[in-house]
Design a protein around this motif. Structure first.
Motif, PDB file in Angstrom:
ATOM      1  N   PHE A 184       0.773  -1.208   0.037  1.00  0.00           N
ATOM      2  CA  PHE A 184       0.062  -0.004  -0.024  1.00  0.00           C
ATOM      3  C   PHE A 184       0.888   1.113   0.065  1.00  0.00           C
ATOM      4  CE2 PHE A 184      -3.507  -2.554   1.953  1.00  0.00           C
ATOM      5  CZ  PHE A 184      -4.234  -2.383   0.970  1.00  0.00           C
ATOM      6  N   GLY A 185       0.433   2.073  -0.888  1.00  0.00           N
ATOM      7  CA  GLY A 185       1.389   3.610  -0.820  1.00  0.00           C
ATOM      8  C   GLY A 185       2.756   3.051  -1.565  1.00  0.00           C
ATOM      9  N   SER A 186       2.793   2.186  -2.792  1.00  0.00           N
ATOM     10  CA  SER A 186       3.751   1.649  -3.309  1.00  0.00           C
ATOM     11  C   SER A 186       4.992   2.753  -3.950  1.00  0.00           C
ATOM     12  CB  SER A 186       3.480   0.806  -4.098  1.00  0.00           C
ATOM     13  OG  SER A 186       2.567   1.112  -5.277  1.00  0.00           O
ATOM     14  N   GLY A 187       4.333   3.854  -4.474  1.00  0.00           N
ATOM     15  CA  GLY A 187       5.190   4.944  -4.781  1.00  0.00           C
ATOM     16  C   GLY A 187       5.951   4.370  -5.995  1.00  0.00           C
ATOM     17  N   LEU A 212      -0.305  -0.584  -4.825  1.00  0.00           N
ATOM     18  CA  LEU A 212      -1.249   0.493  -5.017  1.00  0.00           C
ATOM     19  C   LEU A 212      -0.824   1.826  -4.438  1.00  0.00           C
ATOM     20  CD1 LEU A 212      -4.725   0.417  -5.003  1.00  0.00           C
ATOM     21  CD2 LEU A 212      -4.457   1.020  -2.714  1.00  0.00           C
ATOM     22  N   ASP A 213      -1.252   2.876  -5.383  1.00  0.00           N
ATOM     23  CA  ASP A 213      -1.052   4.194  -4.961  1.00  0.00           C
ATOM     24  C   ASP A 213      -1.925   5.334  -5.411  1.00  0.00           C
ATOM     25  OD1 ASP A 213       1.942   5.368  -3.710  1.00  0.00           O
ATOM     26  OD2 ASP A 213       0.696   6.815  -4.783  1.00  0.00           O
ATOM     27  N   LEU A 214      -1.799   6.381  -5.130  1.00  0.00           N
ATOM     28  CA  LEU A 214      -2.554   7.286  -5.472  1.00  0.00           C
ATOM     29  C   LEU A 214      -2.350   8.073  -6.763  1.00  0.00           C
ATOM     30  CD1 LEU A 214      -3.426   9.468  -2.487  1.00  0.00           C
ATOM     31  CD2 LEU A 214      -5.017   7.979  -3.101  1.00  0.00           C
ATOM     32  N   GLY A 239      -5.339   3.835  -6.824  1.00  0.00           N
ATOM     33  CA  GLY A 239      -6.283   3.744  -5.979  1.00  0.00           C
ATOM     34  C   GLY A 239      -6.038   4.250  -4.579  1.00  0.00           C
ATOM     35  N   ASP A 240      -7.052   4.505  -3.751  1.00  0.00           N
ATOM     36  CA  ASP A 240      -7.010   4.887  -2.451  1.00  0.00           C
ATOM     37  C   ASP A 240      -6.969   3.840  -1.576  1.00  0.00           C
ATOM     38  OD1 ASP A 240      -7.168   6.014   0.100  1.00  0.00           O
ATOM     39  OD2 ASP A 240      -7.999   7.854  -0.683  1.00  0.00           O
ATOM     40  N   ILE A 241      -5.859   3.747  -0.524  1.00  0.00           N
ATOM     41  CA  ILE A 241      -6.187   2.518   0.367  1.00  0.00           C
ATOM     42  C   ILE A 241      -7.333   2.440   1.009  1.00  0.00           C
ATOM     43  CG2 ILE A 241      -4.886   1.567   2.480  1.00  0.00           C
ATOM     44  CD1 ILE A 241      -2.502   3.125   1.799  1.00  0.00           C
ATOM     45  N   ASN A 242      -8.128   3.531   1.241  1.00  0.00           N
ATOM     46  CA  ASN A 242      -9.211   3.617   2.101  1.00  0.00           C
ATOM     47  C   ASN A 242     -10.424   3.081   1.226  1.00  0.00           C
ATOM     48  OD1 ASN A 242     -10.296   4.345   4.475  1.00  0.00           O
ATOM     49  ND2 ASN A 242     -10.732   6.354   3.993  1.00  0.00           N
ATOM     50  N   THR A 255       3.559  -1.605   3.969  1.00  0.00           N
ATOM     51  CA  THR A 255       3.504  -0.155   3.652  1.00  0.00           C
ATOM     52  C   THR A 255       4.777   0.391   3.925  1.00  0.00           C
ATOM     53  OG1 THR A 255       2.812   0.529   6.054  1.00  0.00           O
ATOM     54  CG2 THR A 255       1.147  -0.418   4.643  1.00  0.00           C
ATOM     55  N   LEU A 256       5.382   1.124   3.213  1.00  0.00           N
ATOM     56  CA  LEU A 256       6.438   1.782   3.572  1.00  0.00           C
ATOM     57  C   LEU A 256       6.670   3.259   3.109  1.00  0.00           C
ATOM     58  CD1 LEU A 256       8.330  -1.039   1.608  1.00  0.00           C
ATOM     59  CD2 LEU A 256       9.092  -0.333   4.120  1.00  0.00           C
ATOM     60  N   HIS A 257       6.368   3.871   4.337  1.00  0.00           N
ATOM     61  CA  HIS A 257       6.599   5.394   4.597  1.00  0.00           C
ATOM     62  C   HIS A 257       5.230   5.710   3.636  1.00  0.00           C
ATOM     63  CE1 HIS A 257      11.110   5.212   4.365  1.00  0.00           C
ATOM     64  NE2 HIS A 257      10.606   5.096   5.574  1.00  0.00           N
ATOM     65  N   ALA A 258       4.101   5.178   3.935  1.00  0.00           N
ATOM     66  CA  ALA A 258       2.700   5.623   3.558  1.00  0.00           C
ATOM     67  C   ALA A 258       2.407   6.751   4.564  1.00  0.00           C
ATOM     68  CB  ALA A 258       1.691   4.465   3.471  1.00  0.00           C
TER      69      ALA A 258
HETATM   70  C1  SAM Z   1       6.745   8.531   0.797  1.00  0.00           C
HETATM   71  S1  SAM Z   1       5.860   7.637  -0.507  1.00  0.00           S
HETATM   72  C2  SAM Z   1       6.597   6.225  -0.252  1.00  0.00           C
HETATM   73  C3  SAM Z   1       6.705   5.266  -1.402  1.00  0.00           C
HETATM   74  C4  SAM Z   1       7.187   3.877  -1.509  1.00  0.00           C
HETATM   75  N1  SAM Z   1       6.653   3.091  -0.440  1.00  0.00           N
HETATM   76  C5  SAM Z   1       8.755   3.927  -0.928  1.00  0.00           C
HETATM   77  O1  SAM Z   1       8.943   3.634   0.300  1.00  0.00           O
HETATM   78  O2  SAM Z   1       9.583   4.451  -1.632  1.00  0.00           O
HETATM   79  C6  SAM Z   1       4.328   7.444   0.169  1.00  0.00           C
HETATM   80  C7  SAM Z   1       3.376   6.955  -1.123  1.00  0.00           C
HETATM   81  O3  SAM Z   1       2.095   6.629  -0.240  1.00  0.00           O
HETATM   82  C8  SAM Z   1       1.264   7.227  -1.066  1.00  0.00           C
HETATM   83  N2  SAM Z   1      -0.125   7.303  -0.460  1.00  0.00           N
HETATM   84  C9  SAM Z   1      -0.438   8.115   0.541  1.00  0.00           C
HETATM   85  N3  SAM Z   1      -1.716   8.204   0.902  1.00  0.00           N
HETATM   86  C10 SAM Z   1      -2.169   7.040   0.332  1.00  0.00           C
HETATM   87  C11 SAM Z   1      -3.540   6.490   0.132  1.00  0.00           C
HETATM   88  N4  SAM Z   1      -4.657   6.937   0.812  1.00  0.00           N
HETATM   89  N5  SAM Z   1      -3.714   5.575  -0.863  1.00  0.00           N
HETATM   90  C12 SAM Z   1      -2.927   5.017  -1.660  1.00  0.00           C
HETATM   91  N6  SAM Z   1      -1.489   5.697  -1.733  1.00  0.00           N
HETATM   92  C13 SAM Z   1      -1.242   6.769  -0.787  1.00  0.00           C
HETATM   93  C14 SAM Z   1       1.607   8.396  -1.868  1.00  0.00           C
HETATM   94  O4  SAM Z   1       0.917   8.714  -3.077  1.00  0.00           O
HETATM   95  C15 SAM Z   1       2.907   7.994  -1.943  1.00  0.00           C
HETATM   96  O5  SAM Z   1       3.494   7.550  -3.245  1.00  0.00           O
END
Ligand code: SAM
Length: 385
Positions: A184-187, A212-214, A239-242, A255-258
């Protein structure tokens, strides 16, 4: 030089245990399943072996052969490959074999290299600098020859650290069916690709991974990379995790830094899906910072910086405790060792179904009421508490 002389020359060096490493490449037939072979000496139960690492298009396979068998294997490989590079202790030898099996043998003296038998190598990273991994080359962490780019070395270490956690989690993943993993929030997804590489290509697990990421553009790029690498069981979704409720059973949630409560949304989904493994590195926790009010802690909380850090640490402690209360063995661990910030904490949770200890929930409540905290995750998990 003819084949026999080449064989004799190599045998002499191998018998003297001068081999440091070698790469055999350029298969004669494009259809050859093995694209490249890496060799290195290893010590197993005090005996000397040569490890052959066969790089197929998408899988790595290994075999350890005693010296004599290794030499016979080398001879047979030279029938199928056109190039070899041997690093011995004092020299580098480059071999080219023509169609008619004529040998070009070029040797170059090098600085003395130490033979490091892999069992006593100092830092045995699961991914090694110097071996090209297609995903790391594609993501720009390594050059095509496998050398890690200087400015990407921290990323490389982070990826390796993450893979260590993945490796530790293997025992908790099912072996008899497709393993389902969500990130989640894979960036930009360095770690998602790393996870896929390690579990699918190195460990041969049957799995399906979704990132999944926004961010639409980032996801499209990742999807393209997955396609180029032919990582067929890896997909990326916008997509949104929510709003992501499309699963019923998931084995691992990452989840990494989500950002902020995005981590909590992911954790609550993991619990609802009965995920056996959760690996989560939270980031920028603001939720508690705006709630926290504890006169007893005034000396700390009067300082904005301390308040922010304390809130982040308290948030992770609350997360860990909530996971423990709903049946997870949970630990907070250091993620990468070069930074010591709250951003550097990894929550590792394995579902064991362990019941909370007597008074554990009350102790949790005392803590949250001391801080006037109303954690998002507690609300999400209230039916399980
Ligand atoms: C700091 S980045 C980290 C990306 C990656 N996981 C990494 O460690 O390099 C945080 C990511 O979480 C995503 N994100 C934040 N809120 C989110 C949500 N509600 N649903 C999906 N993605 C989300 C952001 O778009 C962003 O790409």
């Amino acid at each position: 030089m003819d084949l026999q002389t080449m064989h004799d020359q190599l045998t002499e060096r191998l018998l003297q245990k001068q081999l440091v490493s070698a790469t055999i490449s350029q298969p004669r037939l494009k259809s050859n399943e093995v694209k490249r072979i890496k060799l290195k000496p290893v010590e197993i139960k005090k005996d000397y072996f040569i490890q052959f690492e066969y790089q197929h298009e998408h899988v790595l396979k290994h075999e350890n052969l005693p010296l004599e068998e290794a030499m016979a294997k080398l001879t047979s490989l030279f029938a199928d490959f056109r190039q070899a590079l041997f690093q011995f202790t004092e020299e580098k030898v480059q071999i080219q074999l023509s169609k008619k099996l004529k040998v070009s043998w070029k040797t170059e003296q090098t600085n003395s290299k130490k033979v490091e038998l892999s069992h006593n190598r100092k830092k045995q990273y699961l991914l090694e600098d110097g071996i090209p991994y297609p995903f790391l080359v594609r993501l720009g962490v390594q050059n095509p020859d496998g050398k890690v780019k200087k400015q990407k070395y921290d990323k490389f270490r982070q990826i390796n650290r993450f893979i260590e956690f993945i490796d530790d989690s293997l025992a908790y993943l099912p072996q008899d069916r497709t393993v389902r993993i969500l990130d989640f929030g894979s960036g930009k997804s360095y770690l998602t690709f790393a996870l896929y590489h390690y579990l699918r290509i190195e460990k041969g697990l049957d799995l399906r991974v979704t990132g999944l990421d926004l961010k639409k553009e980032v996801i499209e790029e990742c999807q393209q990379i997955a396609q180029d690498l032919r990582y067929e069981q890896l997909e990326f979704l916008v997509g949104d995790i929510n709003d992501y409720n499309d699963e019923s059973a998931v084995d691992m949630v990452v989840t990494l830094h989500a950002c902020d409560v995005a981590t909590d949304m992911a954790l609550s989904r993991a619990v609802k899906w009965d995920a056996k493994v959760i690996l989560s590195v939270p980031c920028c926790q603001h939720e508690l910072n705006s709630q926290i009010a504890a006169p007893e802690l005034g000396i700390m909380l009067q300082h904005g910086l301390i308040k922010e850090r304390f809130s982040a640490l308290a948030t992770d402690s609350i997360r860990a405790e909530l996971l423990s209360l709903v049946g997870y063995e949970t630990q907070l661990m250091e993620f990468i060792d070069m930074e010591h910030t709250p951003k550097n904490i990894l929550i590792r949770a394995y579902k064991t179904g362990k019941k909370p200890s007597a008074g554990q929930y009350e102790r949790y409540q005392q803590f949250t009421s001391l801080l006037s905290a109303k954690p998002f995750l507690e609300n999400e998990l209230k039916e399980y508490l």
